[in-house]
Design an enzyme around this catalytic site. Structure first.
Site, PDB file in Angstrom:
ATOM      1  CD1 TRP A   1     -11.071 -69.266 -26.213  1.00 20.32           C
ATOM      2  CD2 TRP A   1     -13.308 -69.264 -26.079  1.00 20.32           C
ATOM      3  NE1 TRP A   1     -10.968 -68.547 -25.098  1.00 20.32           N
ATOM      4  CE2 TRP A   1     -12.645 -68.933 -24.856  1.00 20.32           C
ATOM      5  CE3 TRP A   1     -14.166 -69.452 -26.389  1.00 20.32           C
ATOM      6  CZ2 TRP A   1     -13.422 -68.076 -23.911  1.00 20.32           C
ATOM      7  CZ3 TRP A   1     -15.073 -68.489 -25.399  1.00 20.32           C
ATOM      8  CH2 TRP A   1     -14.992 -68.102 -24.532  1.00 20.32           C
TER       9      TRP A   1
ATOM     10  CG  ASP B   1     -19.084 -67.413 -24.555  1.00 23.52           C
ATOM     11  OD1 ASP B   1     -18.775 -67.424 -24.053  1.00 23.52           O
ATOM     12  OD2 ASP B   1     -18.615 -66.633 -25.817  1.00 23.52           O
TER      13      ASP B   1
END
Length: 172
Positions: free
Chosen positions: A98, A117
């Protein structure tokens, strides 16, 4: 590319060789469009702003108020054995991300930040940060930090998150 295949059937060698040569040409032809991507991977990375002149939490990668963390949601990898832009050993960075746009207080410029992540271990549980400046609804997934982003990795287990500078944001 010519491949010789030995066959017990009469006339089988010529047919098989033609089929393999045609298959190799088709496979070889499908690789050509990937070449620009390979060249793009070799382009130099944008320069990262110098954080050494920033005072307090705005310059501390272990703080939720670090300038790059304006849209982060997760445990900071800089508290978990990694850095603000590198995953800890034993984890892998998700290629799915993102993004956010954060202002560097040192130079006053806005930077595009990729939040990735790091996957493959259980949650780090240190330095939890939830910042939502500029967050969009879940249907605009690339601008929403409420999803687990361990796609394209060998494990779906999220460990921590990094904030990688992609470049200077410009107005169009």
């Amino acid at each position: 590319m010519t491949v010789l295949v030995i066959s017990n059937q009469k006339g089988g060698v010529g047919k098989t060789t033609t089929a393999i040569s045609l298959g190799a040409a088709l496979v070889g032809g499908s690789v050509v469009p990937l070449l620009p991507v390979a060249r793009a991977a070799e382009e130099p990375r944008p320069s990262v702003p110098d954080d050494s002149q920033l005072n307090g939490e705005a310059g501390d990668p272990k703080s939720c108020n670090y300038w790059r963390h304006c849209a982060i949601d997760g445990f900071l990898c800089s508290c978990c054995g990694g850095s603000q832009s590198a995953c800890p050993p034993g984890t892998e960075m998700s290629p799915v991300t993102w993004i956010g746009t954060c202002r560097n207080p040192g130079d006053g410029k806005d930077y595009i930040i990729s939040y990735n992540d790091c996957c493959g271990q259980s949650l780090c549980l240190r330095c939890k940060c939830t910042r939502t400046e500029g967050e969009k609804p879940v249907y605009l997934t690339w601008r929403n930090n409420d999803l687990l982003w361990c796609f394209g990795t060998s494990s779906r287990a999220v460990h921590c998150s990094v904030a990688v500078v992609l470049g200077v944001a410009t107005k169009s």
